[in-house]
Scaffold this active site. Structure first.
Site, mmCIF file in Angstrom:
data_model
loop_
_atom_site.group_PDB
_atom_site.id
_atom_site.type_symbol
_atom_site.label_atom_id
_atom_site.label_comp_id
_atom_site.label_asym_id
_atom_site.label_seq_id
_atom_site.Cartn_x
_atom_site.Cartn_y
_atom_site.Cartn_z
ATOM 1 N N LYS A 250 -1.072 -9.921 10.884
ATOM 2 C CA LYS A 250 -0.889 -9.846 12.143
ATOM 3 C C LYS A 250 -1.832 -10.996 12.675
ATOM 4 C CE LYS A 250 -0.309 -4.781 12.801
ATOM 5 N NZ LYS A 250 0.436 -4.355 13.566
ATOM 6 N N GLU B 269 -2.296 5.420 17.490
ATOM 7 C CA GLU B 269 -0.877 5.578 17.474
ATOM 8 C C GLU B 269 -0.371 6.387 18.338
ATOM 9 O OE1 GLU B 269 1.160 4.247 13.414
ATOM 10 O OE2 GLU B 269 -0.595 5.145 12.989
ATOM 11 N N HIS C 29 -0.162 -5.006 5.546
ATOM 12 C CA HIS C 29 0.551 -5.914 6.604
ATOM 13 C C HIS C 29 -0.233 -6.157 7.883
ATOM 14 C CE1 HIS C 29 1.138 -1.933 8.631
ATOM 15 N NE2 HIS C 29 1.376 -2.697 9.560
ATOM 16 N N HIS D 253 -6.383 -0.704 6.235
ATOM 17 C CA HIS D 253 -6.147 -1.388 7.638
ATOM 18 C C HIS D 253 -7.613 -1.575 8.189
ATOM 19 C CE1 HIS D 253 -1.990 -1.344 6.677
ATOM 20 N NE2 HIS D 253 -1.754 -0.022 7.124
ATOM 21 N N LYS E 49 0.855 -1.167 0.042
ATOM 22 C CA LYS E 49 -0.199 0.242 0.078
ATOM 23 C C LYS E 49 1.020 1.160 0.122
ATOM 24 C CE LYS E 49 -1.097 1.982 3.695
ATOM 25 N NZ LYS E 49 -0.304 2.735 4.599
ATOM 26 N N LYS F 116 -2.854 9.776 14.594
ATOM 27 C CA LYS F 116 -1.341 9.576 15.231
ATOM 28 C C LYS F 116 -1.393 10.432 16.406
ATOM 29 C CE LYS F 116 0.776 8.255 11.249
ATOM 30 N NZ LYS F 116 1.557 6.980 11.113
ATOM 31 N N ASP G 57 -4.425 6.721 4.641
ATOM 32 C CA ASP G 57 -3.193 6.086 5.158
ATOM 33 C C ASP G 57 -3.623 4.667 5.877
ATOM 34 O OD1 ASP G 57 -0.083 5.657 5.630
ATOM 35 O OD2 ASP G 57 -0.609 6.408 7.640
#
Ligand code: BG6
Length: 486
Positions: free
Chosen positions: A176, A210, A172, A234, A142, A334, A229
């Protein structure tokens, strides 16, 4: 386990992704004895360096990102012997001739660990230089595009050379363990399925928070933002695994077909509800992990004109029988309070309270923790011991996966790379999933612009803008902040 023989060609072989993730992932598999002795790993880059120089570069980065590797001389000897380097400046036609003798007796993997704006050029050059055969696979990361149109453009150029089953699009999060466990939890147990719908569930929250800021990726992030993003990929992938119907089997196409149906059932935001059901925010300075942290606008590479969001919260609906009337609240940001990813399933209250009105009777809550500790918590009402009647108390049934397995050593890239080598695309995203998710995301981006949805501020180290709390408060609900174990 010994993997099939393969040749892994790493475009961007000297870059950050290769050094930080891909090489350490392959090395760990080497150390575990999983790599067939004839397999080769070939770094490809524009730098004119020798194989020895490349090998010593890899050694340095392993020392940095995989400290325990030094203890394994034997594995390093094997690994360094299978590493090669080819200099290819992708703009020089002649350099492409340096890639030759691509074998036809094994899996050949072209991993494009490069900026996405090079995907099109590299896949076109691979095709023009007759480097694509039936045994080849291509892996891309991505972001696949920045909107539906650019995603289609990349997908078209990939499919000009490769068949869909040769294209592996990485998200990704699907690598997990805790995310894969969602499928096991839902489809290897009967206990949840009967109550996994609007008949028993009040709402679902998905949080991926995050604590870090944009770090050294200001240039990329400032033209991307949290919606593109994190949500487009995700969070929507997690949503799909939570909301999808039982697939016919665990085979890739069955699972992907069901995920696609969820994406196609997402109710599009409208100009009437975009300001009510979405919140975009940007971090101010504050204290993050005990240290002073600067505001987003003071980060390197950030241009205030871009008005980029570092936080998103959405209230969305899925238009199908199972989920009609159940809101899904998604948020990501973030520089939030802590790094924590979890899914909270809030059940409905019991239809009639037989206990004293003063007894605190809470709705059941299932928490699926992805980070920091992987686990499953089910909060239930119990009777407090005593003779005074029914005093209720909410207590957890708590399954901490770390208590049963040594987790945390394996990186998601290991599982994903191994799956590419084995030719198993289940944990990769199909073209139609990518395009359906962009279509839904593009609509939000357009509405944010046309309806001038305001950018909310939030203090670094907190849980996001106050309007994100209001998003639930006005529905008489609240976010669950942080891990249930804390
Ligand atoms: C990446 C995003 O895809 O995921 C990053 O580009 C983000 O901005 C990262 O930090 C988060 O991944 P993880 O695995 O650390 O939760």
């Amino acid at each position: 386990m010994n993997l099939n023989t393969f040749n892994l060609y790493l475009f961007g072989g000297t870059g950050d992704l290769s050094n930080r993730k891909l090489i350490p992932a392959m090395f760990r598999q080497e150390a575990l004895g999983n790599i067939d002795s004839n397999s080769e790993i070939i770094g490809i880059g524009s730098r004119d360096i020798s194989v020895d120089e490349y090998v010593s570069m890899i050694k340095n980065s392993l020392e940095k990102y995989f400290p325990s590797f030094i203890e394994n001389d034997e594995a390093w000897n094997r690994f360094s012997n299978r590493v090669n380097y080819i200099k290819v400046d992708i703009n020089l036609d002649n350099d492409w001739k340096n890639i030759n003798n691509v074998p036809d007796d094994r899996a050949v993997i072209y991993y494009l660990a490069t900026p996405p704006n090079l995907y099109k050029q590299i896949s076109t050059c691979l095709k023009d230089n007759n480097l694509i055969f039936d045994n080849c696979r291509v892996v891309v990361e991505k972001p696949i595009g920045s909107d539906l149109e650019s995603a289609k453009d990349i997908n078209n150029s990939l499919s000009a050379g490769f068949k869909e089953n040769q294209i592996y699009r990485i998200d990704h999060y699907l690598g997990k363990e805790a995310v894969q466990n969602l499928l096991a939890l839902r489809f290897a147990n009967t206990i949840f399925e009967k109550s996994w719908s609007n008949s028993a569930i009040d709402h679902i929250q998905i949080t991926v928070a995050e604590d870090l800021g944009v770090e050294d990726r200001g240039d990329y992030y400032d033209v991307t933002g949290a919606l593109r993003d994190m949500v487009q990929n995700h969070l929507l992938q997690i949503l799909c695994l939570i909301a999808m119907e039982p697939p016919v089997s665990i085979q890739s196409e069955s699972v992907r077909d069901e995920k696609l149906k969820v994406l196609k059932s997402l109710a599009p935001f409208t100009k009437e509800n975009i300001g009510i059901n979405s919140v975009r925010g940007q971090y101010l300075d504050g204290i993050s992990k005990g240290e002073p942290a600067c505001s987003y606008l003071d980060e390197e590479g950030v241009d205030s004109k871009n008005n980029t969001e570092t936080f998103v919260a959405l209230k969305l609906e899925i238009n199908n029988w199972r989920w009609s009337g159940v809101p899904f609240y998604l948020r990501t940001g973030k520089r939030m309070h802590s790094k924590s990813s979890e899914i909270v399933v809030r059940y409905k209250s019991v239809p009639h309270n037989i206990f004293s009105k003063s007894a605190s009777l809470k709705a059941d809550q299932l928490v699926l923790r992805i980070h920091p500790d992987e686990g499953i918590d089910l909060k239930l009402n119990t009777k407090q011991p005593g003779v005074s009647g029914y005093d209720l108390q909410e207590l957890p049934l708590d399954l901490n996966l770390q208590d049963y397995h040594e987790l945390g050593h394996q990186d998601c890239y290991e599982r994903l790379l191994l799956d590419v080598i084995r030719g198993n695309p289940s944990l990769f995203v199909r073209r139609d999933e990518i395009e359906a998710s962009w279509q839904w995301i593009d609509n939000i981006i357009n509405l944010w612009e046309s309806e001038d949805v305001s950018m909310e501020e939030y203090i670094s180290g907190g849980w996001g803008p106050s309007n994100a709390d209001l998003l639930l408060k006005k529905d008489f609900r609240s976010w669950k902040n942080g891990s249930i174990k804390k």
